[in-house]
Write an enzyme that holds these catalytic residues in place. Structure first.
Site, PDB file in Angstrom:
ATOM      1  N   ALA A  30      -5.098  37.631  81.575  1.00  0.00           N
ATOM      2  CA  ALA A  30      -5.271  37.907  83.004  1.00  0.00           C
ATOM      3  C   ALA A  30      -4.352  36.991  83.815  1.00  0.00           C
ATOM      4  O   ALA A  30      -4.355  35.777  83.619  1.00  0.00           O
ATOM      5  CB  ALA A  30      -6.726  37.688  83.419  1.00  0.00           C
ATOM      6  N   GLY A  42      -4.927  28.302  79.867  1.00  0.00           N
ATOM      7  CA  GLY A  42      -5.083  28.247  78.425  1.00  0.00           C
ATOM      8  C   GLY A  42      -5.754  29.480  77.859  1.00  0.00           C
ATOM      9  O   GLY A  42      -5.796  30.535  78.484  1.00  0.00           O
ATOM     10  N   GLY A  79      -3.491  31.840  85.403  1.00  0.00           N
ATOM     11  CA  GLY A  79      -3.648  32.841  84.372  1.00  0.00           C
ATOM     12  C   GLY A  79      -4.565  32.300  83.292  1.00  0.00           C
ATOM     13  O   GLY A  79      -4.787  31.094  83.205  1.00  0.00           O
ATOM     14  N   LYS A  80      -5.088  33.191  82.490  1.00  0.00           N
ATOM     15  CA  LYS A  80      -5.957  32.774  81.394  1.00  0.00           C
ATOM     16  C   LYS A  80      -6.018  33.895  80.383  1.00  0.00           C
ATOM     17  O   LYS A  80      -5.869  35.064  80.730  1.00  0.00           O
ATOM     18  CB  LYS A  80      -7.362  32.489  81.929  1.00  0.00           C
ATOM     19  CG  LYS A  80      -8.211  31.615  81.060  1.00  0.00           C
ATOM     20  CD  LYS A  80      -7.789  30.172  81.112  1.00  0.00           C
ATOM     21  CE  LYS A  80      -8.838  29.294  80.429  1.00  0.00           C
ATOM     22  NZ  LYS A  80      -8.560  27.901  80.553  1.00  0.00           N
ATOM     23  N   SER A  81      -6.240  33.538  79.133  1.00  0.00           N
ATOM     24  CA  SER A  81      -6.431  34.550  78.118  1.00  0.00           C
ATOM     25  C   SER A  81      -7.718  34.258  77.363  1.00  0.00           C
ATOM     26  O   SER A  81      -8.150  33.109  77.278  1.00  0.00           O
ATOM     27  CB  SER A  81      -5.246  34.594  77.148  1.00  0.00           C
ATOM     28  OG  SER A  81      -5.147  33.375  76.439  1.00  0.00           O
TER      29      SER A  81
END
Length: 92
Positions: A30, A42, A79-81
């Protein structure tokens, strides 16, 4: 859940959904906001009950990174995953 409505209401720019056949892992990336610069964030590896929970968590975490980076004075967006998988196993 209407994914596009959720993305729009939370102000995200992009969401990518991924799958790795060999490991069976599924992931969501995202990107919330890149106004200040490229997204920084992260990865969370977690066993979510539903795909919807994973998507919501990725969106929420990415938005948090936007604010965190801005407060820190960094020229970076948020952002992040998330990787959906059993986080309690040693064989990852």
């Amino acid at each position: 859940m209407n994914l596009f409505d959720q993305i729009s209401s939370m102000g995200h720019e992009q969401v990518v959904v991924c799958h790795d056949k060999s490991s069976g892992y599924r992931g969501i990336i995202a990107i919330h906001d890149t106004t200040l610069g490229p997204a920084l964030g992260g990865t969370r590896f977690w066993n979510y009950d539903t795909d919807e929970e994973a998507i919501t968590d990725a969106l929420r975490l990415a938005r948090g990174m936007t604010y965190k980076n801005a407060v820190a004075g960094l020229n970076l967006g948020g952002g992040k995953s998330v990787i959906i998988g059993n986080n309690r196993t040693t064989n990852r």
